[in-house]
Design a protein around this motif. Structure first.
Motif, PDB file in Angstrom:
ATOM      1  N   ALA A   1       0.759  -1.210   0.099  1.00 21.54           N
ATOM      2  CA  ALA A   1       0.031  -0.130  -0.190  1.00 21.54           C
ATOM      3  C   ALA A   1       0.799   1.135   0.142  1.00 21.54           C
ATOM      4  CB  ALA A   1      -0.894  -0.108   1.206  1.00 21.54           C
ATOM      5  N   GLU A   2       2.074   1.148   0.777  1.00 22.11           N
ATOM      6  CA  GLU A   2       2.765   2.464   0.901  1.00 22.11           C
ATOM      7  C   GLU A   2       3.718   2.627  -0.422  1.00 22.11           C
ATOM      8  OE1 GLU A   2       4.947  -0.918   3.178  1.00 22.11           O
ATOM      9  OE2 GLU A   2       2.910  -0.268   2.948  1.00 22.11           O
ATOM     10  N   GLU A   3       3.921   1.497  -1.238  1.00 23.64           N
ATOM     11  CA  GLU A   3       4.651   1.745  -2.295  1.00 23.64           C
ATOM     12  C   GLU A   3       3.813   2.345  -3.284  1.00 23.64           C
ATOM     13  OE1 GLU A   3       7.802  -2.146  -1.855  1.00 23.64           O
ATOM     14  OE2 GLU A   3       5.803  -2.343  -2.445  1.00 23.64           O
ATOM     15  N   LYS A   4       2.430   1.875  -3.516  1.00 23.61           N
ATOM     16  CA  LYS A   4       1.569   2.389  -4.338  1.00 23.61           C
ATOM     17  C   LYS A   4       1.418   3.995  -4.236  1.00 23.61           C
ATOM     18  CE  LYS A   4      -2.352   0.395  -5.464  1.00 23.61           C
ATOM     19  NZ  LYS A   4      -3.597  -0.348  -5.876  1.00 23.61           N
ATOM     20  N   GLN A   5       1.496   4.327  -2.766  1.00 25.74           N
ATOM     21  CA  GLN A   5       1.450   5.810  -2.599  1.00 25.74           C
ATOM     22  C   GLN A   5       2.869   6.522  -3.232  1.00 25.74           C
ATOM     23  OE1 GLN A   5       0.499   6.735   1.389  1.00 25.74           O
ATOM     24  NE2 GLN A   5       0.906   8.862   1.171  1.00 25.74           N
ATOM     25  N   GLU A   6       3.729   5.843  -2.836  1.00 24.64           N
ATOM     26  CA  GLU A   6       5.187   6.466  -3.041  1.00 24.64           C
ATOM     27  C   GLU A   6       5.471   6.739  -4.631  1.00 24.64           C
ATOM     28  OE1 GLU A   6       6.765   8.111  -1.292  1.00 24.64           O
ATOM     29  OE2 GLU A   6       6.317   7.459   0.984  1.00 24.64           O
ATOM     30  N   LEU A   7       4.972   5.531  -5.394  1.00 23.98           N
ATOM     31  CA  LEU A   7       5.096   5.479  -6.783  1.00 23.98           C
ATOM     32  C   LEU A   7       3.866   6.134  -7.606  1.00 23.98           C
ATOM     33  CD1 LEU A   7       7.054   2.008  -6.960  1.00 23.98           C
ATOM     34  CD2 LEU A   7       7.781   4.325  -7.228  1.00 23.98           C
ATOM     35  N   ARG A   8       3.025   6.556  -6.669  1.00 26.83           N
ATOM     36  CA  ARG A   8       1.730   7.269  -7.465  1.00 26.83           C
ATOM     37  C   ARG A   8       0.825   6.076  -8.366  1.00 26.83           C
ATOM     38  NH1 ARG A   8       4.747  12.650  -9.432  1.00 26.83           N
ATOM     39  NH2 ARG A   8       5.667  13.237  -7.649  1.00 26.83           N
ATOM     40  N   ILE A   9       0.883   5.095  -7.944  1.00 25.01           N
ATOM     41  CA  ILE A   9       0.232   3.916  -8.886  1.00 25.01           C
ATOM     42  C   ILE A   9      -1.325   3.800  -8.504  1.00 25.01           C
ATOM     43  CG2 ILE A   9      -0.015   1.595  -8.934  1.00 25.01           C
ATOM     44  CD1 ILE A   9       2.943   1.439  -8.603  1.00 25.01           C
ATOM     45  N   THR A  10      -2.064   3.722  -9.346  1.00 22.51           N
ATOM     46  CA  THR A  10      -3.676   3.700  -9.229  1.00 22.51           C
ATOM     47  C   THR A  10      -4.002   2.471  -9.921  1.00 22.51           C
ATOM     48  OG1 THR A  10      -3.989   4.799 -11.420  1.00 22.51           O
ATOM     49  CG2 THR A  10      -4.115   6.076  -9.271  1.00 22.51           C
ATOM     50  N   GLY A  11      -4.868   1.562  -9.603  1.00 17.36           N
ATOM     51  CA  GLY A  11      -5.186   0.346  -9.931  1.00 17.36           C
ATOM     52  C   GLY A  11      -4.307  -0.942  -9.625  1.00 17.36           C
ATOM     53  N   ASP A  12      -4.145  -1.873 -10.502  1.00 18.13           N
ATOM     54  CA  ASP A  12      -3.354  -3.039 -10.031  1.00 18.13           C
ATOM     55  C   ASP A  12      -2.179  -3.337 -10.831  1.00 18.13           C
ATOM     56  OD1 ASP A  12      -5.304  -3.969  -8.467  1.00 18.13           O
ATOM     57  OD2 ASP A  12      -6.464  -4.763  -9.757  1.00 18.13           O
ATOM     58  N   LEU A  13      -1.274  -2.221 -10.931  1.00 16.70           N
ATOM     59  CA  LEU A  13      -0.013  -2.265 -11.784  1.00 16.70           C
ATOM     60  C   LEU A  13       1.064  -2.980 -10.794  1.00 16.70           C
ATOM     61  CD1 LEU A  13       1.561  -1.080 -14.044  1.00 16.70           C
ATOM     62  CD2 LEU A  13       2.293   0.732 -12.636  1.00 16.70           C
ATOM     63  N   PRO A  14       1.562  -3.973 -11.540  1.00  8.99           N
ATOM     64  CA  PRO A  14       2.426  -4.729 -10.922  1.00  8.99           C
ATOM     65  C   PRO A  14       3.743  -4.200 -10.867  1.00  8.99           C
ATOM     66  CG  PRO A  14       2.147  -5.652 -13.114  1.00  8.99           C
ATOM     67  CD  PRO A  14       1.135  -4.738 -12.851  1.00  8.99           C
ATOM     68  N   LEU A  15       4.883  -4.527  -9.897  1.00 13.72           N
ATOM     69  CA  LEU A  15       5.964  -4.057 -10.033  1.00 13.72           C
ATOM     70  C   LEU A  15       7.105  -4.981 -10.541  1.00 13.72           C
ATOM     71  CD1 LEU A  15       6.132  -1.957  -6.664  1.00 13.72           C
ATOM     72  CD2 LEU A  15       5.407  -1.141  -8.868  1.00 13.72           C
ATOM     73  N   LEU A  16       8.448  -4.662 -11.118  1.00 17.32           N
ATOM     74  CA  LEU A  16       9.383  -5.468 -11.246  1.00 17.32           C
ATOM     75  C   LEU A  16      10.342  -5.406 -10.018  1.00 17.32           C
ATOM     76  CD1 LEU A  16      10.232  -7.375 -13.433  1.00 17.32           C
ATOM     77  CD2 LEU A  16      11.404  -5.481 -14.634  1.00 17.32           C
ATOM     78  N   GLU A  17      10.356  -6.513  -9.474  1.00 13.71           N
ATOM     79  CA  GLU A  17      11.409  -6.518  -8.329  1.00 13.71           C
ATOM     80  C   GLU A  17      12.801  -7.110  -8.775  1.00 13.71           C
ATOM     81  OE1 GLU A  17      10.278  -7.898  -3.980  1.00 13.71           O
ATOM     82  OE2 GLU A  17      11.346  -9.364  -4.860  1.00 13.71           O
ATOM     83  N   ILE A  18      13.725  -6.489  -8.168  1.00 15.13           N
ATOM     84  CA  ILE A  18      15.097  -6.945  -8.442  1.00 15.13           C
ATOM     85  C   ILE A  18      15.731  -6.826  -7.353  1.00 15.13           C
ATOM     86  CG2 ILE A  18      17.413  -6.520  -9.585  1.00 15.13           C
ATOM     87  CD1 ILE A  18      16.027  -4.986 -11.756  1.00 15.13           C
ATOM     88  N   THR A  19      16.240  -8.120  -6.789  1.00 15.81           N
ATOM     89  CA  THR A  19      16.941  -8.420  -5.786  1.00 15.81           C
ATOM     90  C   THR A  19      18.604  -8.685  -5.960  1.00 15.81           C
ATOM     91  OG1 THR A  19      15.101  -9.343  -4.432  1.00 15.81           O
ATOM     92  CG2 THR A  19      17.363  -9.924  -3.673  1.00 15.81           C
ATOM     93  N   GLN A  20      19.396  -7.962  -5.425  1.00 19.32           N
ATOM     94  CA  GLN A  20      20.791  -7.752  -5.928  1.00 19.32           C
ATOM     95  C   GLN A  20      21.664  -7.722  -4.870  1.00 19.32           C
ATOM     96  OE1 GLN A  20      22.200  -5.068  -9.021  1.00 19.32           O
ATOM     97  NE2 GLN A  20      23.104  -3.754  -7.438  1.00 19.32           N
ATOM     98  N   VAL A  21      22.809  -8.408  -5.146  1.00 26.40           N
ATOM     99  CA  VAL A  21      24.131  -8.719  -4.305  1.00 26.40           C
ATOM    100  C   VAL A  21      25.154  -8.078  -5.245  1.00 26.40           C
ATOM    101  CG1 VAL A  21      25.639  -9.888  -2.952  1.00 26.40           C
ATOM    102  CG2 VAL A  21      23.319 -10.549  -2.781  1.00 26.40           C
TER     103      VAL A  21
END
Length: 236
Positions: free
Chosen positions: A187-207
């Protein structure tokens, strides 16, 4: 195929198939010269290929050693000869950073293992929203060992951590092991990224690793799925 590329291909296969174990030293140059019937220059070029692929690390005066790939479950490695960071990737645009969190903590045991440090060590715990031309495009969650990357201040977070590491600390960033997946935003990421609706995110985990093999960053970045695309080159 030129000789050094064939040698690099053979060594890569041996590493990924488990003939070499993480942390194990590669054959000495003179032994590889005899094995393949080539000069030291050819062997060095082959080993440099593996360094660029993030499979091995050279340690001055000690030899060449295999990196640990098991923890990151790496099957294909993106090729990158230079890590310039988010700001440099969008050169010519206005890149800004909003700092959501900047603390010093003890890492969780799993993250400490990835960073090859003790859980009793201290790390920076950073959360930022990165924007391009006023549009927020990614939320970054980053942990870095203070003992390895000292002196980070808010001014660094507001510009480029990678630039600080290479230009101020004079360290050299060499490779990164990544996992990529699609996730739904919190929920907080939708707010920070100004997302409305059900837009997925591309998550990258990195070392990410320095050129001496030390991991200096564990991060999870969550990118707007309608704004970013990622390309990689895989080597057989």
């Amino acid at each position: 195929m030129v000789k050094y590329k064939k040698i690099a291909q053979d060594l890569r296969h041996e590493i990924l198939s488990g003939d070499y174990t993480p942390g194990q030293q590669l054959e000495l140059e003179k032994d590889m010269c005899g094995r393949y019937g080539v000069s030291r220059i050819t062997v060095r070029r082959a080993v440099d290929e593996l360094v660029h692929q993030g499979l091995v690390v050279k340690r001055r005066g000690a030899g060449t050693f295999v990196k640990s790939l098991k923890d990151e479950d790496v099957k294909e490695l993106g090729m990158a000869h230079q890590f310039s960071g988010f700001a440099a990737a969008f050169a010519g645009h206005e890149v800004t950073s909003e700092i959501l969190r900047f603390d010093i903590i003890h890492p969780q045991r799993e993250i400490a293992a990835k960073l090859q440090i003790s859980p009793d060590s201290f790390v920076y715990d950073i959360a930022r929203v990165r924007s391009v031309d006023g549009c927020p495009v990614v939320v970054e969650y980053t942990q870095m060992p203070i003992g390895l990357i000292p002196g980070i201040q808010r001014s660094v977070l507001e510009s480029s951590i990678y630039r600080y590491i290479e230009q101020e600390l004079k360290l050299h960033i060499q490779s990164a092991h990544r996992k990529v997946r699609a996730v739904m935003p919190a929920a907080e990421e939708k707010q920070e990224l100004r997302i409305t609706g059900d837009l997925p995110l591309l998550e990258i985990t990195q070392v990410a690793f320095l050129d001496d093999g030390r991991p200096f960053e564990y991060s999870i970045s969550r990118h707007r799925g309608d704004w970013n695309s990622f390309r990689s080159v895989s080597i057989r």
